[in-house]
Design an enzyme around this catalytic site. Structure first.
Site, PDB file in Angstrom:
ATOM      1  N   GLN A   1      29.325  35.693  51.268  1.00  0.00           N
ATOM      2  CA  GLN A   1      30.538  36.029  51.944  1.00  0.00           C
ATOM      3  C   GLN A   1      31.439  36.242  50.504  1.00  0.00           C
ATOM      4  OE1 GLN A   1      30.339  32.844  54.901  1.00  0.00           O
ATOM      5  NE2 GLN A   1      31.933  34.347  55.883  1.00  0.00           N
TER       6      GLN A   1
ATOM      7  N   ARG B   1      34.589  35.380  50.122  1.00  0.00           N
ATOM      8  CA  ARG B   1      35.260  34.150  50.034  1.00  0.00           C
ATOM      9  C   ARG B   1      34.555  33.054  49.287  1.00  0.00           C
ATOM     10  NH1 ARG B   1      34.576  33.720  55.436  1.00  0.00           N
ATOM     11  NH2 ARG B   1      36.218  35.001  56.059  1.00  0.00           N
TER      12      ARG B   1
ATOM     13  N   CYS C   1      38.651  31.230  58.842  1.00  0.00           N
ATOM     14  CA  CYS C   1      37.893  30.693  59.934  1.00  0.00           C
ATOM     15  C   CYS C   1      37.020  31.681  60.501  1.00  0.00           C
ATOM     16  CB  CYS C   1      38.952  30.059  60.893  1.00  0.00           C
ATOM     17  SG  CYS C   1      37.913  29.109  61.934  1.00  0.00           S
ATOM     18  N   ASP C   2      35.663  31.702  60.157  1.00  0.00           N
ATOM     19  CA  ASP C   2      34.898  32.621  60.788  1.00  0.00           C
ATOM     20  C   ASP C   2      34.820  32.876  62.201  1.00  0.00           C
ATOM     21  OD1 ASP C   2      33.863  33.465  58.339  1.00  0.00           O
ATOM     22  OD2 ASP C   2      32.384  32.097  58.113  1.00  0.00           O
ATOM     23  N   PRO C   3      34.773  31.822  62.894  1.00  0.00           N
ATOM     24  CA  PRO C   3      34.516  31.929  64.316  1.00  0.00           C
ATOM     25  C   PRO C   3      35.867  32.219  65.290  1.00  0.00           C
ATOM     26  CG  PRO C   3      34.036  29.685  63.883  1.00  0.00           C
ATOM     27  CD  PRO C   3      34.561  30.569  62.533  1.00  0.00           C
TER      28      PRO C   3
END
Length: 796
Positions: free
Chosen positions: A348, A350, A472-474
């Site tokens: 990813q 980030r 925040c991925d989810p």
């Protein structure tokens, strides 16, 4: 229960049952293995995507590494059975599968090896695991010593289960010429175009011995029989059956009969590795097991590889456990992330950028190379991709296929940190192309475009769109309709603009600096107008127009990240700060650190997304998510809240008691991505470590230690000296490598002074107009810095 070796950093656990999932990990550029104290293993290697060479007993789906990984009796592991042929007694090393209570047990995690010392039945067994520096291969060594007064007749059995390799084709055989068991398989393919790639896969797992076994077995189910792995049928016989496996799940099982006189020892060496075929197995044996000298040289070379992160920083403080972690384990984990990119081919963006930021303290050239690669995949409109492709055959997988909006922020934050640490402002002039346009522009222009892109992605309120997630991925349903916004991203954008304004001033771009500061102030004002909830900042506004992370919510009432970045961006006012600080402490602080949000969600909230489906207190749903905790610690230090910041830093790293240690269940040899949260909802589960060492936390914690706690921060003109010692510390000694020079720092609290004083090589240096002590650094020099600090205020 746990002991420390302050000289080399090794940590020992003296019970296999008190913390059964306690583990350590080893890696090289091709592979990783996580070994727990009982002998269970999670390992993978790159070919070029992550693959396994020891599998579970059922068909496995490919996933990324999972937190709180569960172990079970048939889980892949590395075990040895020891049998007294005269009495029939057996036990296993390290602990499973027999799970016999040993007279003495020690699990030792060192930086370059993992080992066990087990004493049972008047025998001492030393078991060691190391890796090679170059090849995908585990190097195992077992020595057995007889302490009885009589000769012992023993059988020693390896048990390395390989598991369900392939539903299409799997088998195993013994190769007498190699003294090896070859567990062979074929990776299934569906599309014809997959075959040319897969035909060269390392689909064989080999177990090589330096000694010829007395007998062997390759069929796991036959070895186990009806007795189970704690008392296998095959061990009850004098010899193993010495049969091949024909489509049965294979295992590498060898029997060695051994007669040992009193105090006599016997040593065995093995390789466990994925290979393409027997020819490659032969090469491994020749390279590592053909002589003791070659084996020792390989282990020494691996030790040197791991030592790449050593001696960059050494501290001596009143907190010995903290010293042990900072001096040995923190830089090691930073190096792992920065060197092998978490063994991914599409990290990813980030993660890639923040891992590279941590690497600047160890190998700044690698940091710079990572930034160049990331920038070369930026779009010409300034947007950064969701993942960085590390080679031509890579593709975006898993979460990298979902659009997120935060990557430009990390580009700015991490490159600004690199410029400070290295002083390499010439990097800003380097020309780099875009992914969708080969026209090259300077790094400076790339970053200006990234900030312009962030500014352009705002709604009518002036807040940044969240799309299907930010950091925040989810949090994937807040803004998937293209309306929802993120207060955190708006604040992080403001923070990155303020940072880049300072860089712009440093290079004479004052007009640009004014632009970034004006835009940052606008973002801060807009967040205050639309997201201040009276005592803290909301997390965002959903597609439906609802603020969340606010006092009206019964779940997910407060999130940590917006509060942290309001401090960094300057959005929080002096009037707001005491209100927000009190709520953070009351609602989010736990004995194990800062929870990411509270209360944890207990059911699906469709306006927020799959974050809310995670079990309360795990992952992003209210765990002590250490990456978010690191941002808050960083912000506290920046604000001068030193004691609070240090308390949280120490809590993240050091258990406060044996009870705390048992609750975490983890050795202090890495920072996990989270500890269980939901402290007020599920206190009996709180604190449990995820045991997952992949985390962006460590780059920030290393930065916090170097730049804030010990206060040796790089800036364009040299080194800024500003230690922030907690009140309980009266002294600190530090050795730090900085721009090819050695810095020795000695900090003491002294009476009769009211402000910091600094001597360099015995000569006072004076504070500048900005109220800072700055030391110009020349390369390949030694500097001795003495800092006197006022006594800490007494606490009534």
């Amino acid at each position: 229960m746990i002991t420390y070796n302050q000289q080399n950093g090794a940590v020992s656990l003296h019970s296999p049952t008190s913390m059964p999932n306690a583990c350590g990990f080893l890696w090289n550029e091709n592979m990783m293995i996580q070994m727990n104290c009982r002998g269970y293993a999670v390992a993978q290697f790159m070919q070029p995507e992550p693959a396994k060479y020891a599998h579970g007993p059922a068909l496995e789906a490919k996933t990324f590494m999972q937190p709180e990984h569960a172990y079970f009796s048939h889980h892949p592991g590395r075990f040895f059975y020891i049998k007294d042929n005269q009495t029939g007694e057996i036990f296993s090393v390290p602990y499973a599968p027999v799970k016999q209570a040993h007279r003495k047990f020690e699990f030792i995690v060192d930086k370059h090896k993992i080992s066990w010392k087990v004493e049972h039945l008047n025998l001492t067994c030393h078991l060691n695991l190391s890796l090679t520096a170059e090849d995908t291969a585990e190097l195992w060594q077992l020595s057995v010593t007889n302490h009885a007064d009589s000769i012992r007749d023993l059988s020693i059995y390896s048990y390395f289960p390989v598991g369900y390799m392939s539903w299409m084709n799997q088998s195993a055989r013994f190769d007498d010429t190699l003294t090896s068991i070859l567990c062979e398989s074929v990776t299934p393919y569906q599309k014809v175009e997959q075959y040319p790639v897969q035909k060269d896969f390392k689909d064989t797992t080999v177990f090589i011995s330096d000694k010829k076994p007395t007998s062997y077995e390759t069929r796991q189910v036959i070895f186990e029989g009806e007795g189970g792995l704690n008392n296998p049928d095959a061990i009850k016989n004098e010899h193993l059956a010495s049969k091949p496996a024909h489509y049965q799940s294979p295992a590498a099982i060898m029997q060695f009969t051994q007669s040992l006189s009193p105090e006599e020892s016997s040593q065995f060496n093995f390789i466990f590795a994925p290979v393409k075929d027997a020819k490659e197995a032969k090469q491994l044996k020749q390279k590592y097991l053909s002589s003791e000298q070659k084996l020792n040289k390989a282990k020494q070379k691996y030790q040197q590889y791991i030592a790449t992160s050593d001696n960059k920083l050494e501290i001596s403080s009143p907190n010995n456990a903290l010293d042990n972690f900072i001096n040995h384990w923190l830089p090691r984990q930073v190096f792992y992330h920065g060197d092998v990119n978490r063994l991914s081919t599409d990290p990813q963006t980030r993660n890639y950028l923040q891992d590279a930021m941590g690497m600047m303290y160890i190998s700044p050239d690698k940091t710079k190379s990572a930034f160049i690669k990331a920038l070369s995949q930026q779009h010409k409109n300034g947007e950064m991709p969701d993942g960085v492709l590390l080679n031509a055959d890579s593709e975006l997988k898993y979460i990298n296929q979902i659009p997120h909006t935060d990557h430009c922020v990390w580009l700015v934050i991490c490159i600004e940190a690199y410029l400070n640490e290295t002083g390499d402002y010439d990097f800003l002039n380097q020309d780099i192309p875009f992914s969708d346009n080969q026209y090259s522009v300077s790094v400076l222009e790339h970053i200006n475009l990234a900030l312009d892109y962030l500014w352009s992605q705002r709604d009518s309120r002036g807040l940044n769109y969240i799309n299907q997630g930010d950091w925040c991925d989810p949090m994937n349903m807040v803004g998937y309709k293209g309306i929802g916004v993120s207060s955190w991203l708006s604040l992080a954008s403001a923070y990155s603009m303020k940072l880049w304004a300072d860089v712009s001033v440093a290079i004479g771009e004052n007009a640009q600096a004014d632009k970034w500061r004006q835009q940052a102030n606008t973002l801060n004002q807009d967040v205050n107008q639309h997201c201040w909830d009276g005592e803290w900042f909301a997390r965002g506004i959903t597609d439906a127009g609802n603020c969340f992370g606010v006092s009206a919510n019964t779940e997910g009432r407060i999130y940590l990240n917006p509060q942290s970045f309001s401090m960094l961006s300057g959005a929080i006012t002096e009037q707001q700060w005491p209100l927000m600080q009190a709520q953070i402490k009351q609602q989010l602080q736990s004995p194990f650190g800062m929870m990411m949000l509270a209360p944890s969600y207990t059911h699906m909230h469709e306006e927020v997304g799959r974050l809310t489906q995670k079990f309360p207190g795990t992952g992003e749903n209210g765990s002590v998510y250490n990456h978010a905790g690191a941002f808050y610690i960083f912000a506290l230090f920046e604000r001068g809240e030193t004691d609070t910041a240090f308390e949280l830093l120490n809590t993240m790293i050091n258990p406060s008691s044996d009870i705390d240690t048992l609750a975490r269940g983890q050795l202090p040899v890495f920072i996990p991505n989270y500890y269980r949260g939901a402290y007020f909802q599920y206190p009996e589960d709180a604190g449990k470590s995820s045991q997952l060492f992949n985390t962006g936390t460590v780059a920030w914690i290393y930065r916090i230690v170097i730049e804030q706690l010990i206060g040796l921060k790089g800036i364009k003109d040299g080194l800024k000296i500003q230690p922030q010692l907690p009140s309980a510390w009266d002294k600190l000694e530090v050795t730090r490598l900085f721009r090819q020079s050695t810095i020795k720092l000695n900090v003491k609290r002294e009476e009769h002074i009211s402000e910091q004083q600094v001597l360099v090589d015995g000569t006072p240096i004076h504070i500048n107009q900005q109220g800072e002590f700055i030391l110009a650094i020349k390369p390949k020099q030694n500097y001795c810095i003495e800092v006197a600090l006022p006594l800490a205020p007494s606490v009534n």
